[in-house]
Structure formats: C-alpha cells, structure tokens
Design an enzyme around this catalytic site. Structure first.
Site: not given
Lengths: 365, 365, 365, 365
Positions: A81, A109, A130, A156, A224, A246, A248, A281, A283, A302
C-alpha cells in the site's frame, strides 16, 4: 496500548475513521466508482459458511504457513500500500517492524516513502515492483531489491492504468507535500519528489513486460491482480511462482467479481502447480480460513493493517495481525483443523440466505 | 462548466433533480406503476460482475462502434425522448449538437419540438417514427426523414398504448403550453400544437404495420422494445435491420423482465444475423460493457442524457456522453479489451450476492 | 401472570430485554464475533416454508415424542445453559420444575448453580457432562448422574475451547459473585466457587475422550454440537445414542452454517440408525415442525426459555413451553399432521424470496 | 367520488388505513403470527416478471373469463370475507352490488351479516359454506343456497381451526356488538347473534365431510385453500369442480409457501381436468396476469375490495375492481394478449434480483 480495547478488525476500522481527516479516510476506505466493489468483497465472504469438526480435538493448531519458502507464523501477508506517509509519520517503517515482530511478510511497495535499504533493515520482505522509467531503471530497481534480499518480486497487473476513485475525488484528496518516494530516489529513477496529481511514466504490466521481468531476475515472481482463470492458466504456463487473486480492494474497477467468489476457479486453473494467494475483503480469521479452504495458500490484508497503523502505529499494526492470529487459533480449534497448511474444502459451504439485521436492540446491549 | 464537478451519471441525476420542479422530475424519473421496472433495470445490471484480463496490455482501447454503418465513436446512442422542451428551451437542438460533437447518433423522436429539418442540421441521426394519421401521413413522414438523410428508421413497438405512469399523475404533471410538435407540422399531419392530455390518433405498431413501413422505405428499419425471444426471431425472419432490447425504461409496464437479463436470450434468437442493441438502466461505462459482453452491439441511454440537458444544456449532454467515454476507456483498459467491437462473453459472470450498504460512515468521508 | 400477555416467543424476548441489565442481556443475546451466527440461524429457518394438507382433518394432533424412551409431551427439550443464576435467584430449580410441569426434559448443565441432587428432585432430566479435572473426577460425575437417574448423558463437543463473544466483552460482562457451581462441589471436583474470568481445567471433547465416556457409563450418550455429516457418520459408527445438530446458538463461531440448513445432511448421514435432534434459532412451533419435517426427532430451545425465566421465573419458563405447545397444536392442525412423530418431508419447501418488511404502517395497527 | 383520486390498489390500502381504527385495521391487515405470510404472498409475486409481445397488436383485449360457466367480465372474483359489518354499515350488500355492477362474482361468506336472500337479490354469486351444527343444519344451508341460485358452493378447507392472529390480538380487536350472522338465522342454525369471542361449533373440513357435501348438492363444489399438489390430485380424483390455491391471505399460518409459488405445482397436479383459481397477494392487474400465465383460470381478491368498501362503500368496491380492469386492459395490451382466457406461460419468468429501493428522492417527486 489504546488498541487493547479493540476486539476485532471492525473496531480498528472505527478507530482509524476517528483518527483520520475526511480526505485521508476517503483515500483509504473508498474504491473505484460507487464503492460497490469494496463492499462486494466483504458481502461475498459472509455468504460462505463453516462446518466445524470439533471432535478432531485440536488444542494447539499450527497457524504457520510456507510462503514460497518463508516460514510465516500465519498464512497472512501485508499487501503493498502507499503512500503510508498519509497515515503515519514513519510510513513503512512501523509496518515492517510490526510484520517482523509478528513473523509475517510485508510486501513493500515500490512507491514507499523510505528507501528500500531503510525498510529492509526492519525484517524480511517481498518487494512489489512497478516499472517506472526505462528498462534500465527497472533493472536497477530489481537489482536493488535483490541486493537487499527481497524474498520475491510481486508484480501488480491490475493497476497499470489510473482508476476512477470517486470517493477520493469528492473528498478533495490531494497528496500532501510531505510524501516522498524513497525507492525512486534510491534506484536512481527520480529525486523522489512527485508534485501532487502527477502521473509518473510507468510501463503497463503486459505479458511482454512480465517476460522482461522474469528474464531479469532470479527471484520468484508473484503476479498480483488475477481474477480470470484463463489468465491464471497462462501465468502457470509462463512459469511464475505464485498468483494473488485480487481486485485491488475494489480500488480499480467497481464492478468486478468478488475475490473469494473467483478464487475456486483460479485454484482449479492453477491445478496445484503454483500457490494461489488471495486478497480482498478479509476482515477476520474466519475469512482467512474460508480462503484457505477454497484453495488459497495465504491471504493478504490491506486496509486492516493501515487501520492499525493510523490508530496506533507499529503497535496498531502488530495488534491487527495479533487479532487475526487469535481469531485463527480460535477458528482452527473450533473447526478441528490442526494445521492451516491443510484446511479441507468440505469445511465450507455457500448459503443462499442473506443475514438481515433485525431490530437494533436485539443483540446489542 | 458546472458539470465539470459531476463525476459519474449519479451526479448528473442529482443535478437534474435540483434543476427541475417536482412535476417535470416525476415525468422524467418515474415509470409505470410503482416504478419497480425503473429500479429493476439498474438492480439487475449490478448483479453482473466483471472478470478483467489486464495483462492483455490495452493502453488505448478502441471505443468505436459500427452502428449500422455509422462510425460511432462509442457503442452508445441517445434514445428517443420527448417532450424535451420540458427540460430545455431549445429542446432537441442542444441534444443533437452534443451528439454530433461527441460523434454518436441521436435517435430523434417523431414527437420533437423542432422541425426535423432544423434538427437534421445539427448532425447525423436516426429517426424514430410513430404512425400518426393516415398511411399517407406516415408515408410523408418517412419521405421527410429520408430526404433529410436519416440513417435508419426506429420503430418503437412497446408504447402503442398509453401506460399508467403513476408517479407522473401523482405529481400533477401536465404538458406545459409551450410544447410544440414540429415534425407533426412539417410532415403535414397537424399544426404541431397538441392541447394538454390529448391522445393523438396513432396506429399501434403491429406486424402488419411493420410490413407497411418496411415496404415504404429503403432505410434500415430498427425495432425498439423487444423483450421476448420469439419476437426477436420473427423480426429477423421479416428482415428488420436491428432490434433494440428495451422495456422503455420501465415507463410502459412495471413488471417486465430487466433489459439486461433478457438480452442473452434475444442475442441467441438473433443468432448473429442482425445486430442487437439494448437500453434500460445503463448508468456507467461498466454497464455498457456488460451489455456488449452479453452480445449487444451498442446501447442507448435515455434518462442520463436528459439529466445532462436539464443540468447544463448542450454541454451537459456532451459531458454525460464524455463521462461514459472516460468510463469506457477506463473499464476497457482495466479489462484488457482492445476494441469494444469484440468484448468476450467470459468477462462477465452473474453473482448471487446482493450488495448491501453497511453503515453510512464507512466508505464516505 | 405477567406472561399471559406475551403471545409468541418474540414477546418473551422483549420482556427479557426489559428485565435484564445490559451486561446480562449481552451475555444472553450475543454470540461469537459479529453475532452473524445468531441471526443466521433464525433467517435460515424463515426461508423454509410449509405446504399444509388440511383435509387430513386433524383436530387433536398428538404432540408427544419419544425422546430416547422418555415420553415427552412435546418434541422439545430445554438445552443446557449456564449460569442461570444470572437470570433468576433460584437458577435451575424453576427451569426444571417448569419442564416437569410441562412434561418435557431439561438438559441440566454440569455448570449448574445447584447440586444435581436438588435439581433432580424437580423431575426427570438429561445430564450434560463436561470433563473437568481428572478421569476419576469425570467418572465420579458420571456416577452422580447415574445415581440420580439421569436419562442420558449429553456430551457437548463444540465448546471445548473458549470463544470470542464480543457483544459480551463490549458490555463489560463479568460473572457476578453470587454464582456457584453446585455440581462441581457435589462431585468433589472443587468447592464450587470460581473466581470471575477463571477458566477451569476441562478436557477437550475428542474422539478419545468420547470413547472414555462411553466406556464408563451405561447411560445413552448424546453428542451435541454436530454440524458436519462426516462427524455424524462417525458418531453412528461409534455407537452413540443420538446427535444434536447445533452451532451452540452462534456462541462459539460466528460463521457456521445454520443448524436447519445442515440438518438434512446430518439426517442423511445418520441413515435412520439413531435419532437426530437439532437446536439453533427455534422461535415458534412452525420452526419446530420444519425441523421435524427435515428429519429431526426433537429440537432443543435455549435462549427462549431463559427469556421466560428472566421475565417470570418458573411460570415464565412454563409459558414459553406452553406457547410452543399451542403453536405446535395450531400448526399441526393447519398442516393436517396427526402426530409429530411423523411429519412428512414434502410439507416443507425452501423459498428463494426474502421477506422484506414494507412500510411500517401496513400490518401494524 | 373520493376514490377517483386513488390510482392503484396501494392507494386504496392507504385510504382504508385512514378510514379505520387501529383494531379494525389490525383485523383486516394482519395475518397469523408475525405477518410473514401476508408479506410473502406479495413479495413472491414481485419476483415474477413479464416478457411482452407488443407486436401482436392487441388494442381491445377480451378480459372476460368463463368462471364455471359464469361469464365474468374479468378473471377476478371477490373472496369470501367476514364480518364485513366491521367495515361498512351495510356489510355485504354494497359488495354484492358493486360486483354485479362490475360483472364479477362475489363469494358470499356463510358468516354474512345479512340473510342470503337479501344478498342474493344484489346479483349472481357463489356461496361459501361452513359446516355449522348438525348435518341437517348443513343440508338446510345448502338447500338455501341452491334455492337462491348460488352458482357454486365454495368449501374452505384451510381454516377448520382458529389461527393465532397476533396483530389482531395485540390491537385488542373484539367483534363489535352490532355484528350479526344473517345466514345462520335464515338457515335455522342459530338466532344469528354470537357473543364476542365465541367459537361456534363447526365441522372441520375433512375428506369425509367433503364427500358428504358433494353427495348433498348438485351445485359445483369448489375447494378453497389448497397448497399441496397431492391434495390437488386427490381433489381432482374426487370430482370437485375447481380448486382455489390459497393460504387464506396469510391469516391461518405464518410460514406457508406463497400462493403464486405453489400455483404451478397445483396446475400440474390438476392436469387440465379442472380449473385452478388462486388468491393471495394480488395487488395489480399485472399480478392477475402472472397468475393466469402460470395456469390459473381466475384469481380472487380479498383485502383489496375491503379497502374499497372501507374507503367508499359500494363505489369504493366498484372502483377497486375497475382499477384492476383498467390495469388488466393495459397489461394485456402491452403484452399483446388478446384474451385473458389464454395467457401463454412463456410471458412470465422468475428473476433472481430483489428490487431494492434506492434513495427516496430518486423516483418520487
């Protein structure tokens, strides 16, 4: 610690909401478009239900996971992140420290505030790459990660293009001036300072670009952002080391399938040849185990650890991971699962019934 | 422009609500009966989800569409609506100008305020024909459209009879005195003035009437308002040039199937012999792509461009189309779709999970 | 009696809410985690619908049930719960008295406030055994139950480990000092006093521990907390006398399948060789009959009788059972079921339609 | 008339709510238990959707129906209800007058306030028989109906036993002293006066009792309250003239299957040998047509005409029927159905999508 009173990840979410101004909160909580994608990931997970086998008599379940050779204490990683400087003055450092303390891997990241050297000192990590600048720039960044003992390169593929994050725009979010990009500076790509609203030149992550990366590194390459089984099959054929299912976190496209709902098809496509990870999602510990039962090797979280970071820095991140650990121990015991390395598929079923919240007063004091 | 701050079509809807009095709003927003049909079109679209293939590496997707030979910049047309004089003093003119500027086709209603000559000057168009008066009247109207280079005749088959639009009645809607019917005057059918609550003599659109129209014109005939696959099959057999799956935006019958949910059956019935278009509930670029993936060649939007018209005239209409264009570019890139002329069906799946909005504070700032 | 005005179990729930402070209410009403499991049990039952056969002409249905040889007046038992001292000064005594008056069996918890001798004097019962202390301690407890003519030993397998009951924690629940554990004292395991938040040494209920219990007693052994059909099959093979399908009222794990939804698979696994009981979400006579139609021999109720106890002591418990009896008589008559010992499966079907509550004013006066 | 402003049956419901005190409203609106059954009938109908075939070109659909030989102007009957004296001083008389004016059949309840002689003078009718008193009493009541030219005997099988109507009890409903039972007096069964809360001696409607009735009369016997296909098959075998699928408007049992959802199975069981009627949740012309498409010959309405009666007496009842007629004409035209005697099954489909009401402001003015 303040976070001792926070009992589940929902509590951390509320604490983070309180700690953050509207714009930062919108950046963190919002997704693309109407935020349907964000909510859909969670709603889909709540439809999957568990069937325990308590007589197995598991008092002390093994929560460890082999994450491409890394002996993680949990089948959990911290998703990449950024910019974490929004949520804490020390940005990535307390995150990596907390991960190391907890025995899990952070995925660092490429857009981190600190240099990779500083971050790598906190403990083992995966590096999320990246492709900025020239192929030489990219190669230098890969070499940097290799030199600092990154355990894998995460590529990613689902945000090669900017997305329409309306909640963020509506809240008037702008990157604050204190944000820097330490790895950009360290790799020689730039001076590490990006004026607000600048879109840096980045190579879209295509099959060809993936080939280039695979040729340049001996590190395991993890892809990812996979949602389509045909892509998963092709990635296996091209020799990647793992995929992460994912969308994202609903931040790129509002209308994608929920990660948990497409996981079984991706697992089938991978056919046991490479590990499949998943995020979106998650949690609770029960959510983690649902993903494992459906074939995931591990999950990433995340937003939840960023809630912890915003609420209480390193301790907050550690506590978020620790809550998941306690929940995983609890759920594994209740299910009769002795090791999270082997969660039988028949422990989950999908229900047709939505849970509707009846009158407020009923279950709350 | 005021509409620069409007980020998606929901924003335009809110802006139009503010700009309009209750009666005009009810006319625009309401449907037949309890308005279930209006909402159902949208709710059904939200159940379809996307599975991106981002590694395809599409930076610059082609959003163009061949709409019966017209090189549209988007697979989008503006559905015929009237009376637009309710929403703007210039009625159709800014709509057609915006469509021309945007490179898409408006479908001009037979019930337009302006003459077809004046409207045709704004750019290319399809003409939507109602069968008023004698067969000679109808033939004259067809000749008028042909002489002004209409690219197709759209025959709306689902409102041969008035419907029970309760929201409109409850709001006390009455056609205001400034509304005129310029094409009625131009075609010689009437003086173009219709006292409020008058029902003009119109031929119901039957198979025989359709034959009559097909015999009278060399223009492509497009049939709008198809929901039953048996009708689609018969229309193919009778040689129409295209069909538009539509329930008239929920304005004719409250309990019809959602357009998107019946689209696959209509596409199957058309069997690739003619293009299938669709309207009803399209509120985003993702919605457009869902329809394309399920076999549509293009979609029409109705209420959304009228929101733009009410909010900001020509610029508002242009902006609505432009928002869709930006969303389509965005979604196509995220999906890895290089051309909207070819959206694979396996990019969409239907979900069993309704999205429920949790506590208000969560995703909004 | 105050409870004469309470017409269904929802009314008793409201009355109990009024009678209890927040912490006790949270203890009673809450479950594990987000309380999804509590609500899910009820929501799932509401999805099952009945198809009556009224012409069968049943005026006086037999509501009796053979519960492992005990001639129960209803196919209902009172689930083991504790500490009942939270809800009434006399704890278990009024519960057992009411059960005896009503002709049903209470399942007396090993964690009861009173001695088993005192409780057994109120009427016939099943004894729910926890394995505290040494194997000799357990054997002495079994002998105590046998000597007092317990009709069966119930072995709860789904709470060998503490669970994460967040509602309770949030409400600051602590066991009040007046709570005692009379059977612990009577069996010689302890002095019967447990300081708050103490976790007593208890053997997890494993297959081996179950074997040990079966070897030590001639009483029928009933296993409570079965959700997985493979466990049911294994329990049949090991010679237990009955199983109770249960997710502990949602108190152990938030994300389990609803009891009613897994019941058919458990019944299939039991293959008619042993009776299958069920608890979880039963709130009406119709709910009882749905469970019977899906193959249960009887159901247990938990929270509902505690609502009665909190609202009106023995009379409250009796009235709760009596409301169920009246509802069962009513539903059996309407369905044309002459005996609850034989409820045909084709009387229930599952619906796809959620019941949505429309405007408040509609059905309420 | 006041009811001219009422546009659909929902409007009549609201008007009746205003006209009635809480207790009468609860009697009318409420059902058994939690009123789930009442709502479920309506919710299930909203799940069925229509697929029009407008090109059929039906301008003037035939709404007539053959109801066991009676040439009804609509496929609609008025279900038996009582005591109508609660809702209008003249009770049944304005209902029967309105039905006659509208050309539909009322089903006159055995529990009517007026004598059958007085009611029969208003127009043709079906008579709904309850079996009060001795078999001679029943035979005399049958003879009375025959002598007054009842066109059929309706035998209600689903309320042989009182039900648990909680909404009514909670509102403190008691039969007011002005209520009389004119047919009881006329048939010689009693003096027509029933003290509040008295349960009259009534024979449960069993297979044997049905045989007795069939032997005693030459009138067609129609059985109302059928939900199970096995019962329908048996009734066909026993030679009844028609069945009415019904759950008594949710007034007998809270948890039954919705009438519309069990209709197809009953139609299949009847196998075309006798007509199948249906009631429960019909609130619009579209609802009527859905039932016809699924195989019903006609439907009954209950609460809706009582709303009309409470709001505006005979005119109110007439207007309710007239609204349905206008809606039926409208829907038939939109669907391309030339006669309600033959509504093709392929015009309806079931949707998976619930309609969720979005923000209030959207469709309302």
């Amino acid at each position: 610690m303040i976070t001792d009173r926070l009992l589940n990840l929902d509590d951390f979410e509320r604490a983070a909401r309180t700690a953050l101004d509207d714009a930062r909160w919108a950046y963190l909580a919002g997704g693309a478009g109407r935020d349907d994608g964000v909510r859909h990931n969670e709603a889909a997970l709540r439809r999957w239900k568990l069937r325990p086998r308590p007589l197995n008599g598991v008092a002390d379940p093994d929560t460890g996971a082999d994450v491409l050779g890394f002996p993680s204490t949990l089948p959990v990683l911290l998703a990449p992140t950024s910019p974490l400087r929004l949520f804490h003055p020390e940005a990535e450092l307390p995150v990596s420290r907390a991960a190391n303390r907890a025995g899990v891997l952070p995925i660092v990241s490429n857009d981190s505030h600190h240099s990779l050297t500083d971050i790598a000192e906190q403990g083992p990590f995966w590096f999320q790459l990246y492709c900025y600048g020239s192929r030489d720039d990219v190669t230098r960044t890969i070499r940097l990660a290799e030199s600092l003992d990154a355990r894998a390169l995460v590529v990613t593929v689902d945000n090669s293009h900017p997305s329409r994050r309306l909640a963020m725009l509506r809240a008037g979010f702008a990157t604050p001036p204190e944000v820097r990009f330490g790895i950009h500076r360290e790799s020689g790509f730039s001076d590490g300072w990006v004026p607000p609203d600048t879109r840096l030149p980045r190579w879209p992550l295509t099959w060809e670009q993936l080939d280039f990366i695979q040729e340049r590194t001996g590190l395991p390459v993890v892809v990812k952002g996979v949602l389509h089984p045909a892509d998963a099959a092709e990635l296996v054929a091209r020799g990647v080391s793992a995929v992460i299912v994912s969308n994202h976190g609903g931040r790129q496209l509002d209308d994608t399938v929920a990660a948990i709902d497409t996981l079984p098809a991706i697992v089938a496509a991978a056919a046991g040849r490479i590990p499949v990870l998943m995020d979106g999602g998650i949690r609770s510990g029960a959510d983690v185990i649902k993903a494992l039962a459906l074939g995931a090797t591990a999950v990433c979280i995340g937003r939840p650890y960023v809630w912890g970071l915003a609420a209480d820095g390193e301790d907050g991140v550690f506590r978020v991971i620790d809550v998941l650990r306690q929940e995983l121990l609890d759920v594994a015991r209740q299910l009769g699962v002795s090791s999270l390395r082997d969660v039988p598929t028949d422990l989950v079923v999908r229900t047709a019934t939505e849970i509707t919240v009846d009158e407020e007063w009923r279950c709350s004091a």
